[in-house]
Design an enzyme around this catalytic site. Structure first.
Site, mmCIF file in Angstrom:
data_model
loop_
_atom_site.group_PDB
_atom_site.id
_atom_site.type_symbol
_atom_site.label_atom_id
_atom_site.label_comp_id
_atom_site.label_asym_id
_atom_site.label_seq_id
_atom_site.Cartn_x
_atom_site.Cartn_y
_atom_site.Cartn_z
ATOM 1 N N ARG A 195 3.134 0.631 -5.121
ATOM 2 C CA ARG A 195 2.180 1.139 -5.591
ATOM 3 C C ARG A 195 0.834 0.654 -5.933
ATOM 4 O O ARG A 195 0.008 1.240 -5.510
ATOM 5 C CB ARG A 195 2.707 1.221 -7.278
ATOM 6 C CG ARG A 195 3.579 2.270 -7.605
ATOM 7 C CD ARG A 195 4.342 1.405 -8.868
ATOM 8 N NE ARG A 195 5.291 0.910 -8.408
ATOM 9 C CZ ARG A 195 6.258 1.141 -7.614
ATOM 10 N NH1 ARG A 195 6.803 2.418 -7.472
ATOM 11 N NH2 ARG A 195 7.159 0.349 -7.122
ATOM 12 N N THR A 196 0.805 -0.886 -5.965
ATOM 13 C CA THR A 196 -0.498 -1.359 -6.304
ATOM 14 C C THR A 196 -1.371 -1.460 -5.139
ATOM 15 O O THR A 196 -2.624 -0.906 -5.182
ATOM 16 C CB THR A 196 -0.328 -2.660 -6.961
ATOM 17 O OG1 THR A 196 0.522 -2.556 -7.938
ATOM 18 C CG2 THR A 196 -1.543 -3.355 -7.363
ATOM 19 N N LYS B 220 -1.273 -20.556 9.663
ATOM 20 C CA LYS B 220 -1.886 -21.656 10.540
ATOM 21 C C LYS B 220 -2.424 -22.706 9.924
ATOM 22 O O LYS B 220 -2.998 -23.698 10.432
ATOM 23 C CB LYS B 220 -2.699 -20.997 11.578
ATOM 24 C CG LYS B 220 -2.125 -19.922 12.228
ATOM 25 C CD LYS B 220 -3.029 -19.301 13.176
ATOM 26 C CE LYS B 220 -2.654 -18.016 14.021
ATOM 27 N NZ LYS B 220 -3.954 -17.535 14.817
ATOM 28 N N ARG C 140 -3.412 -9.937 -3.838
ATOM 29 C CA ARG C 140 -2.128 -10.168 -4.697
ATOM 30 C C ARG C 140 -1.620 -11.268 -4.191
ATOM 31 O O ARG C 140 -1.345 -11.571 -2.967
ATOM 32 C CB ARG C 140 -1.056 -9.039 -4.545
ATOM 33 C CG ARG C 140 0.275 -9.688 -5.188
ATOM 34 C CD ARG C 140 1.235 -8.506 -5.284
ATOM 35 N NE ARG C 140 0.963 -7.498 -6.427
ATOM 36 C CZ ARG C 140 1.508 -6.366 -6.979
ATOM 37 N NH1 ARG C 140 2.834 -6.434 -6.223
ATOM 38 N NH2 ARG C 140 1.515 -6.010 -7.749
ATOM 39 N N HIS D 171 -1.848 -9.234 -14.380
ATOM 40 C CA HIS D 171 -1.912 -7.859 -13.603
ATOM 41 C C HIS D 171 -3.024 -7.166 -14.360
ATOM 42 O O HIS D 171 -2.592 -6.020 -14.853
ATOM 43 C CB HIS D 171 -0.568 -7.436 -13.413
ATOM 44 C CG HIS D 171 -0.561 -6.340 -12.305
ATOM 45 N ND1 HIS D 171 -1.535 -5.872 -11.594
ATOM 46 C CD2 HIS D 171 0.609 -5.966 -11.861
ATOM 47 C CE1 HIS D 171 -1.134 -4.876 -10.798
ATOM 48 N NE2 HIS D 171 0.255 -5.100 -10.860
#
Ligand code: NCD
Length: 317
Positions: free
Chosen positions: A56-57, A85, A106, A134
């Site tokens: 969703r986000t 890396k 995120r 959030h």
């Protein structure tokens, strides 16, 4: 109102800023469902960086940006980025912020989104950082409560499930504390209680808090039930997680027996359906007070409002 600012936490938001985003989101609705079209962000590029699972986000950030006429570059999973890396967050942020106009991030580790924002030369929006916050989810949750109940002052809400690791309830409870006469029923296993530092903050702002492990006996008091998933990925061992898995499951029978007939059911999603006992049962899927899909749809206009405001095009609406 948020021109060129980061959107990292709900902690510094004021009630007038929340009202402002709610009003702007309402103006976005005809564009969110394509009754009207706009190109206000024509030429703008969003880097949508998801170093942790999301459906969703991530997609709703991208769709919101696209609906405003901008284009999106997505990266998903740490394993596909140069962080594997050995690149530092600082370097990644410096480079990407020299390519794009705005960044959503995120990350599974608390604090990394903030670190990313400190190094960035363009605004950064927090799409979920570890167990911490959030903020855009909390904004869409507040928007949903506003639309479903009509007002926020005076409401009683039960937050149910994993209140320790669930970042959505952390951000939402802090936003709710800005309103008057809020009663919060915090329903969780003892080991997964709302963190003390958040409870102290809520109490200092006058929120009434009732903590309990028992869902049934508290359902009768609340206007909203906000269920959450047990956050499997945050537990030290699978055995620890298994202790709590499937603990709270609201089904139709329970709703009819215990809840006020007007109680609204919310959930940030995903519901965990693997045990056939999701936090809100599938037998409530067609129930009119189940707001979960209206809630996820509200993520588009709210995120459009946040983008438009940060990128300074809100006057066009
Ligand atoms: C939540 C999250 O990622 O914090 N999902 C979402 O963004 N809607 C909730 C969860 O994963 O349980």
């Amino acid at each position: 109102m948020f021109k060129n600012k980061n959107f990292l936490s709900v902690k510094n938001l004021h009630i007038d800023e929340i009202d402002y985003l709610i009003n702007l989101a309402n103006k976005m609705l005809p564009y969110a469902n394509r009754q009207k079209k706009t190109k206000v962000l024509d030429g703008a590029i969003l880097a949508n960086l998801f170093f942790e699972p999301s459906t969703r986000t991530r997609i709703s950030f991208a769709v919101a940006f696209n609906r405003l006429g901008g284009v999106v570059n997505d990266t998903t999973g740490v394993q596909f980025s140069s962080l594997t890396k050995g690149e530092s967050i600082y370097d990644t942020s410096k480079v990407i912020s020299s390519y794009v106009d705005i960044i959503t991030v995120r990350h599974p580790t608390t604090g990394v989104v903030g670190e990313f924002a400190n190094a960035s030369d363009v605004p950064v929006i927090n799409g979920g950082d570890g167990v911490s916050e959030h903020p855009t989810q909390a904004m869409l949750d507040i928007y949903t409560i506003h639309k479903e109940v009509g007002q926020i002052n005076g409401i009683s809400i039960a937050m149910v499930g994993d209140l320790k690791y669930g970042r959505t309830v952390h951000s939402l409870s802090i936003l709710l504390s800005l309103y008057k006469n809020i009663t919060l029923y915090l329903i969780s296993p003892n080991a997964l209680k709302m963190p003390e530092y958040i409870k102290e903050d809520l109490l200092s702002k006058g929120v009434k808090i009732i903590e309990s492990e028992n869902l049934e006996e508290n359902l009768q008091y609340v206007d909203i039930i906000y269920s959450t998933r047990i956050q499997e990925e945050r537990f030290a061992t699978p055995e620890l997680y298994e202790r709590y898995r499937g603990k709270y499951n609201i089904n139709k029978k329970m709703y009819q027996k215990y809840c006020k007939p007007t109680s609204i059911l919310m959930h940030p999603l995903p519901r965990d359906s693997r045990l056939n006992k999701p936090e809100i049962d599938n037998d409530l899927n067609d129930f009119k007070n189940l707001a979960i899909f209206r809630q996820s749809a509200n993520g588009i206009p709210i995120r459009m409002a946040i983008f438009a405001s940060i990128l300074g095009v809100e006057d066009k609406f």
